[in-house]
Design an enzyme around this catalytic site. Structure first.
Site, mmCIF file in Angstrom:
data_model
loop_
_atom_site.group_PDB
_atom_site.id
_atom_site.type_symbol
_atom_site.label_atom_id
_atom_site.label_comp_id
_atom_site.label_asym_id
_atom_site.label_seq_id
_atom_site.Cartn_x
_atom_site.Cartn_y
_atom_site.Cartn_z
ATOM 1 N N ASN A 9 17.047 -16.483 -56.256
ATOM 2 C CA ASN A 9 16.846 -15.067 -55.191
ATOM 3 C C ASN A 9 17.851 -15.345 -54.292
ATOM 4 O O ASN A 9 18.096 -15.598 -54.192
ATOM 5 C CB ASN A 9 15.928 -15.752 -53.905
ATOM 6 C CG ASN A 9 14.961 -14.369 -52.841
ATOM 7 O OD1 ASN A 9 15.603 -13.491 -52.944
ATOM 8 N ND2 ASN A 9 14.596 -14.227 -52.005
ATOM 9 N N LYS A 11 18.524 -12.241 -53.431
ATOM 10 C CA LYS A 11 18.339 -10.931 -52.194
ATOM 11 C C LYS A 11 19.676 -10.340 -51.798
ATOM 12 O O LYS A 11 19.410 -9.190 -53.462
ATOM 13 C CB LYS A 11 18.775 -12.141 -50.753
ATOM 14 C CG LYS A 11 17.983 -13.439 -50.846
ATOM 15 C CD LYS A 11 18.215 -13.382 -49.087
ATOM 16 C CE LYS A 11 17.301 -15.296 -49.647
ATOM 17 N NZ LYS A 11 17.063 -15.717 -47.977
ATOM 18 N N HIS A 96 8.510 -12.863 -48.829
ATOM 19 C CA HIS A 96 9.102 -13.339 -48.269
ATOM 20 C C HIS A 96 9.394 -13.507 -47.256
ATOM 21 O O HIS A 96 9.062 -12.147 -46.301
ATOM 22 C CB HIS A 96 10.419 -12.744 -49.463
ATOM 23 C CG HIS A 96 11.203 -13.619 -49.073
ATOM 24 N ND1 HIS A 96 12.611 -14.160 -48.060
ATOM 25 C CD2 HIS A 96 12.215 -15.205 -49.597
ATOM 26 C CE1 HIS A 96 13.355 -14.753 -47.813
ATOM 27 N NE2 HIS A 96 13.372 -15.556 -48.983
ATOM 28 N N GLU A 98 11.510 -12.830 -45.140
ATOM 29 C CA GLU A 98 12.321 -12.149 -44.721
ATOM 30 C C GLU A 98 11.496 -10.171 -44.528
ATOM 31 O O GLU A 98 11.601 -9.854 -43.545
ATOM 32 C CB GLU A 98 14.248 -12.087 -45.379
ATOM 33 C CG GLU A 98 14.428 -13.062 -45.081
ATOM 34 C CD GLU A 98 15.461 -13.518 -46.246
ATOM 35 O OE1 GLU A 98 15.883 -13.116 -47.258
ATOM 36 O OE2 GLU A 98 15.950 -14.495 -45.953
ATOM 37 N N GLU A 168 8.132 -21.940 -47.904
ATOM 38 C CA GLU A 168 10.152 -21.204 -47.719
ATOM 39 C C GLU A 168 9.294 -21.606 -45.943
ATOM 40 O O GLU A 168 9.181 -20.378 -45.088
ATOM 41 C CB GLU A 168 10.196 -20.583 -47.862
ATOM 42 C CG GLU A 168 10.755 -20.242 -50.059
ATOM 43 C CD GLU A 168 11.196 -19.484 -49.477
ATOM 44 O OE1 GLU A 168 12.665 -20.055 -50.824
ATOM 45 O OE2 GLU A 168 11.560 -17.776 -49.474
ATOM 46 N N GLY A 174 18.796 -20.562 -45.206
ATOM 47 C CA GLY A 174 19.995 -19.954 -45.093
ATOM 48 C C GLY A 174 20.648 -20.560 -44.371
ATOM 49 O O GLY A 174 21.610 -20.483 -43.507
ATOM 50 N N SER A 214 17.481 -24.011 -47.928
ATOM 51 C CA SER A 214 18.603 -24.782 -48.406
ATOM 52 C C SER A 214 18.919 -25.739 -49.630
ATOM 53 O O SER A 214 19.052 -26.680 -48.852
ATOM 54 C CB SER A 214 18.572 -25.059 -46.680
ATOM 55 O OG SER A 214 19.533 -24.314 -45.736
HETATM 56 P P1 13P Z 1 18.647 -20.486 -48.901
HETATM 57 O O1 13P Z 1 18.481 -21.378 -50.072
HETATM 58 O O2 13P Z 1 19.792 -19.426 -48.794
HETATM 59 O O3 13P Z 1 18.905 -21.411 -47.962
HETATM 60 O O4 13P Z 1 17.651 -19.468 -49.248
HETATM 61 C C1 13P Z 1 15.875 -19.866 -49.436
HETATM 62 C C2 13P Z 1 14.896 -18.028 -49.803
HETATM 63 O O5 13P Z 1 15.052 -17.883 -48.814
HETATM 64 C C3 13P Z 1 14.346 -18.214 -51.075
HETATM 65 O O6 13P Z 1 14.310 -17.132 -51.120
#
Ligand code: 13P
Length: 251
Positions: A9, A11, A96, A98, A168, A174, A214
């Site tokens: 992803n 982003k 997601h 976010e 997740e 992150g 992560s």
């Molecule tokens: P990270 O791997 O940066 O923690 O992000 C995970 C994520 O949100 C994947 O959709």
């Protein structure tokens, strides 16, 4: 046995030039990968078509990161599932954390988005997961079960089999703080049991459940060896070709 899926992803990262350079590196590195793990790059909308074209016959596929709950019309700035389908993109991330957090997407809205995706032959990568305060309260299983129920349980068994779920935990996204493989396995087993109770074990066993939060080259193998962890949804580490490929190797 379920085929492992490793989805990156990206982003809201990379310029077109950077996206092309990363894709080129991934294409050359992916050719050394043995095994049948599926690889997907979920890239920003402006790069969907060029990334797909660049990947050509490579075994890496492309996904979008969101779609509209509307079919078409006066919704400035939105992108429909049909548009994504029309450019030949097979996957779309939905729900997601976010998007839930910053764009206030809730279970009801996501149920509609899931329908739009499936109605256009896209595979939704449906995300669920609890924030830190819920984990600390110990009600994480209740919340995740609710997220799954609200957005997926209106589907028929035939349709739900076409969904990929990604667990997740928000506190692991992150942050560099990965869920332990036991924490991941426990939640994945809860989700699979919930799916089995609703749709029967045969259906539940076919639905891939990815872990995200992560995921890195050094923890991927252990996470992916859990019986109910069918791959990963990878954020930060998917922006570096070697890290992403090393994660795929962990599968
Ligand atoms: P990270 O791997 O940066 O923690 O992000 C995970 C994520 O949100 C994947 O959709």
């Amino acid at each position: 046995m379920r085929t492992k899926i490793i989805a990156g992803n990206w982003k809201m990262n990379k310029t077109l030039e950077e996206a092309k350079a990363l894709t080129a590196e991934l294409i050359s590195m992916a050719s050394e990968i043995k095994g049948d793990a599926k690889m997907v790059l979920c890239v920003p909308f402006p790069y969907l078509l060029s990334t797909k074209d660049q990947l050509g016959k490579s075994r890496i596929q492309v996904g979008a990161q969101n779609c509209s709950e509307q079919d078409s019309g006066a919704y400035t700035g939105e992108v429909s599932a049909l548009m994504i389908k029309s450019i030949g993109i097979p996957y779309v991330i939905l729900g997601h954390s976010e998007r839930r957090q910053f764009f206030k997407e809730d279970g009801k809205l996501l149920a509609i988005k899931v329908d739009k995706a499936l109605g256009n032959d896209l595979t939704p990568i449906f995300c669920c997961g609890e924030p830190l305060e819920i984990r600390e309260k110990g009600t994480h299983e209740v919340l995740v079960r609710k997220q799954v129920e609200e957005s997926l349980f209106h589907l028929s068994a035939e349709s739900v089999k076409k969904v990929v779920i990604a667990y997740e935990p928000v506190w692991a996204i992150g942050t560099g703080k990965t869920a332990s493989s036991q924490q991941a396995q426990d939640m994945h087993a809860v989700i699979r049991k919930q799916l089995a109770a609703k749709y029967g074990d045969g259906v539940a066993q076919q639905i891939p459940i990815l872990y995200g939060g992560s995921v890195k080259p050094d923890n991927a193998k252990e996470l992916f060896s859990c019986p109910d962890v069918d791959g990963g949804l990878v954020g930060g580490a998917s922006l570096k070709a070697k890290d992403f490929i090393d994660i795929v190797k962990g599968a």
